[in-house]
Design a protein around this motif. Structure first.
Motif, PDB file in Angstrom:
ATOM      1  N   ASN A   1       0.837  -1.220   0.000  1.00 31.89           N
ATOM      2  CA  ASN A   1       0.000   0.000   0.000  1.00 31.89           C
ATOM      3  C   ASN A   1       0.869   1.266   0.000  1.00 31.89           C
ATOM      4  O   ASN A   1       0.556   2.238  -0.701  1.00 31.89           O
ATOM      5  CB  ASN A   1      -0.926  -0.002   1.206  1.00 31.89           C
ATOM      6  CG  ASN A   1      -2.010  -1.057   1.105  1.00 31.89           C
ATOM      7  OD1 ASN A   1      -2.380  -1.470   0.012  1.00 31.89           O
ATOM      8  ND2 ASN A   1      -2.525  -1.502   2.231  1.00 31.89           N
ATOM      9  N   ASN A   2       1.952   1.251   0.780  1.00 34.79           N
ATOM     10  CA  ASN A   2       2.850   2.413   0.824  1.00 34.79           C
ATOM     11  C   ASN A   2       3.473   2.675  -0.537  1.00 34.79           C
ATOM     12  O   ASN A   2       3.559   3.832  -0.995  1.00 34.79           O
ATOM     13  CB  ASN A   2       3.955   2.189   1.867  1.00 34.79           C
ATOM     14  CG  ASN A   2       3.430   2.287   3.288  1.00 34.79           C
ATOM     15  OD1 ASN A   2       2.381   2.880   3.533  1.00 34.79           O
ATOM     16  ND2 ASN A   2       4.153   1.707   4.239  1.00 34.79           N
TER      17      ASN A   2
ATOM     18  N   GLN B   1       3.109   5.861  -3.096  1.00 34.61           N
ATOM     19  CA  GLN B   1       4.255   6.563  -3.669  1.00 34.61           C
ATOM     20  C   GLN B   1       4.124   6.658  -5.186  1.00 34.61           C
ATOM     21  O   GLN B   1       4.412   7.710  -5.788  1.00 34.61           O
ATOM     22  CB  GLN B   1       5.550   5.832  -3.306  1.00 34.61           C
ATOM     23  CG  GLN B   1       5.942   5.930  -1.843  1.00 34.61           C
ATOM     24  CD  GLN B   1       7.237   5.201  -1.551  1.00 34.61           C
ATOM     25  OE1 GLN B   1       8.219   5.348  -2.295  1.00 34.61           O
ATOM     26  NE2 GLN B   1       7.266   4.430  -0.470  1.00 34.61           N
ATOM     27  N   ARG B   2       3.693   5.569  -5.814  1.00 28.46           N
ATOM     28  CA  ARG B   2       3.534   5.575  -7.267  1.00 28.46           C
ATOM     29  C   ARG B   2       2.482   6.597  -7.694  1.00 28.46           C
ATOM     30  O   ARG B   2       2.689   7.355  -8.656  1.00 28.46           O
ATOM     31  CB  ARG B   2       3.135   4.186  -7.774  1.00 28.46           C
ATOM     32  CG  ARG B   2       3.009   4.124  -9.296  1.00 28.46           C
ATOM     33  CD  ARG B   2       2.575   2.747  -9.758  1.00 28.46           C
ATOM     34  NE  ARG B   2       1.265   2.385  -9.244  1.00 28.46           N
ATOM     35  CZ  ARG B   2       0.613   1.270  -9.564  1.00 28.46           C
ATOM     36  NH1 ARG B   2       1.176   0.404 -10.386  1.00 28.46           N
ATOM     37  NH2 ARG B   2      -0.572   1.012  -9.054  1.00 28.46           N
TER      38      ARG B   2
ATOM     39  N   SER C   1       1.610   9.251  -6.103  1.00 29.84           N
ATOM     40  CA  SER C   1       2.163  10.586  -5.892  1.00 29.84           C
ATOM     41  C   SER C   1       3.121  10.970  -7.025  1.00 29.84           C
ATOM     42  O   SER C   1       3.094  12.108  -7.520  1.00 29.84           O
ATOM     43  CB  SER C   1       2.900  10.629  -4.546  1.00 29.84           C
ATOM     44  OG  SER C   1       3.502  11.888  -4.347  1.00 29.84           O
ATOM     45  N   LEU C   2       3.943  10.004  -7.461  1.00 25.16           N
ATOM     46  CA  LEU C   2       4.873  10.264  -8.571  1.00 25.16           C
ATOM     47  C   LEU C   2       4.119  10.513  -9.868  1.00 25.16           C
ATOM     48  O   LEU C   2       4.483  11.400 -10.662  1.00 25.16           O
ATOM     49  CB  LEU C   2       5.830   9.083  -8.728  1.00 25.16           C
ATOM     50  CG  LEU C   2       6.884   8.923  -7.625  1.00 25.16           C
ATOM     51  CD1 LEU C   2       7.620   7.597  -7.779  1.00 25.16           C
ATOM     52  CD2 LEU C   2       7.879  10.092  -7.658  1.00 25.16           C
ATOM     53  N   PHE C   3       3.066   9.745 -10.120  1.00 27.60           N
ATOM     54  CA  PHE C   3       2.255   9.953 -11.318  1.00 27.60           C
ATOM     55  C   PHE C   3       1.619  11.348 -11.305  1.00 27.60           C
ATOM     56  O   PHE C   3       1.523  12.016 -12.343  1.00 27.60           O
ATOM     57  CB  PHE C   3       1.164   8.889 -11.412  1.00 27.60           C
ATOM     58  CG  PHE C   3       1.642   7.564 -11.927  1.00 27.60           C
ATOM     59  CD1 PHE C   3       2.831   7.473 -12.634  1.00 27.60           C
ATOM     60  CD2 PHE C   3       0.916   6.407 -11.706  1.00 27.60           C
ATOM     61  CE1 PHE C   3       3.282   6.252 -13.110  1.00 27.60           C
ATOM     62  CE2 PHE C   3       1.360   5.186 -12.184  1.00 27.60           C
ATOM     63  CZ  PHE C   3       2.548   5.103 -12.887  1.00 27.60           C
ATOM     64  N   SER C   4       1.161  11.756 -10.121  1.00 23.60           N
ATOM     65  CA  SER C   4       0.547  13.081 -10.000  1.00 23.60           C
ATOM     66  C   SER C   4       1.575  14.171 -10.288  1.00 23.60           C
ATOM     67  O   SER C   4       1.299  15.158 -10.991  1.00 23.60           O
ATOM     68  CB  SER C   4      -0.027  13.257  -8.590  1.00 23.60           C
ATOM     69  OG  SER C   4      -0.567  14.547  -8.435  1.00 23.60           O
ATOM     70  N   SER C   5       2.792  13.982  -9.750  1.00 27.03           N
ATOM     71  CA  SER C   5       3.860  14.965  -9.998  1.00 27.03           C
ATOM     72  C   SER C   5       4.228  14.987 -11.474  1.00 27.03           C
ATOM     73  O   SER C   5       4.480  16.060 -12.062  1.00 27.03           O
ATOM     74  CB  SER C   5       5.092  14.613  -9.165  1.00 27.03           C
ATOM     75  OG  SER C   5       4.803  14.693  -7.781  1.00 27.03           O
TER      76      SER C   5
ATOM     77  N   SER D   1      11.686   2.725 -10.380  1.00 30.60           N
ATOM     78  CA  SER D   1      12.122   2.077  -9.139  1.00 30.60           C
ATOM     79  C   SER D   1      10.935   1.600  -8.319  1.00 30.60           C
ATOM     80  O   SER D   1      10.930   0.484  -7.773  1.00 30.60           O
ATOM     81  CB  SER D   1      12.967   3.057  -8.305  1.00 30.60           C
ATOM     82  OG  SER D   1      14.152   3.417  -8.992  1.00 30.60           O
ATOM     83  N   VAL D   2       9.907   2.449  -8.254  1.00 26.83           N
ATOM     84  CA  VAL D   2       8.706   2.075  -7.487  1.00 26.83           C
ATOM     85  C   VAL D   2       8.005   0.895  -8.146  1.00 26.83           C
ATOM     86  O   VAL D   2       7.530  -0.017  -7.457  1.00 26.83           O
ATOM     87  CB  VAL D   2       7.749   3.279  -7.350  1.00 26.83           C
ATOM     88  CG1 VAL D   2       6.406   2.841  -6.769  1.00 26.83           C
ATOM     89  CG2 VAL D   2       8.371   4.344  -6.451  1.00 26.83           C
ATOM     90  N   GLU D   3       7.947   0.892  -9.474  1.00 29.45           N
ATOM     91  CA  GLU D   3       7.312  -0.229 -10.183  1.00 29.45           C
ATOM     92  C   GLU D   3       8.062  -1.529  -9.897  1.00 29.45           C
ATOM     93  O   GLU D   3       7.450  -2.591  -9.683  1.00 29.45           O
ATOM     94  CB  GLU D   3       7.272   0.035 -11.690  1.00 29.45           C
ATOM     95  CG  GLU D   3       6.326   1.139 -12.123  1.00 29.45           C
ATOM     96  CD  GLU D   3       4.858   0.767 -11.956  1.00 29.45           C
ATOM     97  OE1 GLU D   3       4.558  -0.372 -11.532  1.00 29.45           O
ATOM     98  OE2 GLU D   3       4.007   1.617 -12.247  1.00 29.45           O
ATOM     99  N   ALA D   4       9.395  -1.458  -9.875  1.00 25.80           N
ATOM    100  CA  ALA D   4      10.194  -2.642  -9.564  1.00 25.80           C
ATOM    101  C   ALA D   4       9.919  -3.100  -8.126  1.00 25.80           C
ATOM    102  O   ALA D   4       9.787  -4.302  -7.859  1.00 25.80           O
ATOM    103  CB  ALA D   4      11.679  -2.343  -9.761  1.00 25.80           C
ATOM    104  N   ALA D   5       9.859  -2.115  -7.222  1.00 33.45           N
ATOM    105  CA  ALA D   5       9.589  -2.449  -5.823  1.00 33.45           C
ATOM    106  C   ALA D   5       8.190  -3.035  -5.658  1.00 33.45           C
ATOM    107  O   ALA D   5       7.966  -3.939  -4.838  1.00 33.45           O
ATOM    108  CB  ALA D   5       9.749  -1.207  -4.947  1.00 33.45           C
ATOM    109  N   LEU D   6       7.231  -2.520  -6.465  1.00 35.26           N
ATOM    110  CA  LEU D   6       5.868  -3.044  -6.406  1.00 35.26           C
ATOM    111  C   LEU D   6       5.816  -4.507  -6.839  1.00 35.26           C
ATOM    112  O   LEU D   6       5.046  -5.301  -6.291  1.00 35.26           O
ATOM    113  CB  LEU D   6       4.937  -2.209  -7.285  1.00 35.26           C
ATOM    114  CG  LEU D   6       4.422  -0.909  -6.664  1.00 35.26           C
ATOM    115  CD1 LEU D   6       3.740  -0.048  -7.721  1.00 35.26           C
ATOM    116  CD2 LEU D   6       3.446  -1.214  -5.530  1.00 35.26           C
TER     117      LEU D   6
END
Length: 208
Positions: free
Chosen positions: A12-13, A17-18, A20-24, A67-72
């Motif tokens: 969920n965290n 984050q993903r 938030s990054l997409f929004s940015s 990086s977030v996608e990999a972590a997901l």
């Protein structure tokens, strides 16, 4: 917090984050659209510098999103593994519970079988003892013994649930008709004891 809850929390965290990054990235894209034309056609230095900074930030965002996608991917695998482990543990606990209940069921059925054998042996032994008492001139008649023994057995059977009782073909006993072997023992053995006492008393009187 168990392993599944921890894995889901991490997932969920990362998803937050993903988002938030997409929004940015979306906001940055709008800023690029607004300034790119002026920076690339009018030659405005301030616009070019701002566009350069936007592009640099976009590169960083793209790298962070990757990086977030990999972590997901890892987080989803962790959730699935934790769920499998939890299911395995639940299956093991269930199997242990089933094994314990099965052992108790076997014990109770064996006890029931032994109890029936012992009960029938006791009834037959009592019948033999009654024959010996008859030879000595005391005790209830064979017919009375049989009727009461059958009543006691029916009384015990009627302790079963109704569907079980329905499989036995006999008229149901009323509460006043029900008897237990202890009742017979108390009544008959006390009666025989009184008969013995009476005979001994008579012998003493005759001897006097």
């Amino acid at each position: 917090m168990n392993d599944v809850e921890k894995a889901e929390r991490d997932l969920n965290n990362l998803e937050e984050q993903r988002e938030s990054l997409f929004s940015s990235a979306k906001t940055l894209s709008k800023q690029r659209d607004a300034i790119a034309f002026a920076a690339l056609t009018a030659g405005d230095k301030a616009s070019k510098e701002k566009l350069r900074n936007i592009n640099l930030e976009d590169v960083g965002l793209t790298a962070n999103i990757a990086s977030v996608e990999a972590a997901l991917t890892v987080a989803r695998a962790n959730v699935a593994a934790a769920q499998r482990n939890e299911a395995t543990a639940a299956d093991k606990a269930k199997a242990e519970t089933i094994a314990a209940l099965n052992a108790k069921l076997k014990e109770q059925l064996n006890d029931a079988d032994d109890a029936f054998v012992d009960a029938m042996a006791s009834v037959l032994n009592a019948k033999e003892l009654l024959a010996q008492l008859h030879a000595l001139g005391v005790g209830p008649t064979d017919q009375l013994f049989r009727i009461n023994v059958v009543t006691c057995i029916k009384t015990v059977i009627q302790e079963l649930p109704s569907p079980y009782i329905n499989d036995f073909e006999f008229a149901r006993l009323s509460p006043l008709q029900k008897k237990h072997f202890k009742d017979l023992a108390a009544a008959w053995c006390d009666q025989i004891a009184n008969q013995i006492a009476a005979r001994l008393s008579e012998k003493k009187t005759e001897a006097a």
